[in-house]
Motif scaffolding. Sequence first.
Motif, short mmCIF file in Angstrom:
data_model
loop_
_atom_site.label_atom_id
_atom_site.label_comp_id
_atom_site.label_asym_id
_atom_site.label_seq_id
_atom_site.Cartn_x
_atom_site.Cartn_y
_atom_site.Cartn_z
N LEU A 90 -7.06 1.32 0.36
CA LEU A 90 -6.82 -0.08 0.73
C LEU A 90 -7.84 -1.00 0.07
O LEU A 90 -7.50 -2.08 -0.40
N LEU A 93 -6.80 -1.56 -3.46
CA LEU A 93 -5.73 -2.55 -3.54
C LEU A 93 -6.30 -3.96 -3.43
O LEU A 93 -5.89 -4.87 -4.17
N MET A 117 6.72 0.86 6.55
CA MET A 117 5.83 0.16 5.61
C MET A 117 6.27 -1.29 5.38
O MET A 117 5.51 -2.08 4.82
N LEU A 124 -0.05 -2.87 4.67
CA LEU A 124 0.34 -3.29 3.33
C LEU A 124 0.97 -4.67 3.29
O LEU A 124 1.13 -5.25 2.22
N ARG A 127 -0.76 -7.29 1.44
CA ARG A 127 -1.33 -6.83 0.17
C ARG A 127 -0.30 -6.73 -0.96
O ARG A 127 -0.64 -6.91 -2.12
N VAL A 128 0.94 -6.37 -0.62
CA VAL A 128 1.94 -6.14 -1.66
C VAL A 128 2.97 -7.27 -1.67
O VAL A 128 3.31 -7.85 -0.63
#
Length: 274
Positions: A90, A93, A117, A124, A127-128
């Motif tokens: 993490l 990332l 997810m 996440l 983050r994504v």
Amino acid sequence: MIRAVIVDVDDTLCLTQAASFGLENEVLAEMGRPPMPLDLHMATWGEPLLDAMLKRSPGLDLTRFAPIYQATLERYVVEGRLDVIPDENLRALDELVLAGRVLYLLTSRTEEEVRHMLDPDHVLAERVGGVFHAGNTRFRKPDPRAFDELLATTGFAPSECVYVGDSPGDAMAAGGAGLHFVGCLQSKVRAPDDFDPRYVDTFIDVFPDIVDAVHGLEHGKPLQNSMVRNSRTREPGHVAETHRKLDAAQPFPRHDPMLDASGVGSDREQATRP
């Protein structure tokens, strides 16, 4: 310039082979069948799950296996025994985001298998920029067209993207689509010699090394312990030729909607691939 870093899930962002071995043997036990040996699981790791299970447990009733597997998988996730992303991954990332990269996941898992997810409260979520899976893409690795939807949606050129994955099929898909590829060897399931070097820019021993690998690729300084793909020596029209070969050959297996109900048959067992 590297603008996007695209991450595979299984045995890349999180290590899944060992957990899957335990999960599948637990399902076999519930069905009254003997456990599979570890060496057999390792030898068939990378094949579509249902195909692999017929080798791991000959005579297995897949119609019984699928729903028990899905229920056990969901329990493993809830108990934190599967799809656990280590803190150091993490942090890697976060470093990529701070460096101005946009992050995406691309996996051949079914939507059911990545649903947890996609939860807004998942680690996440912030983050994504998106998750591309078997439910929202038409093709699956090793077909280079597995990246079609991602590239069309984001508008990035392939040369602006890096895909990090763990299998030769990941490398073939990324390289065939014109993306950079970084091979993650952390699971120790595969070694550099398993990969076609035409498709690989560099290897990393552990996922957090992706930060330095991407920086090195962008500045022409790949990691010292890597095997590097020199784009200047690649055959002219290599990407186009890859697509021509795919079109001429038998079509790559696509996502099978008949497996959606069970959520089985995806990238947790990444084929060579489907």
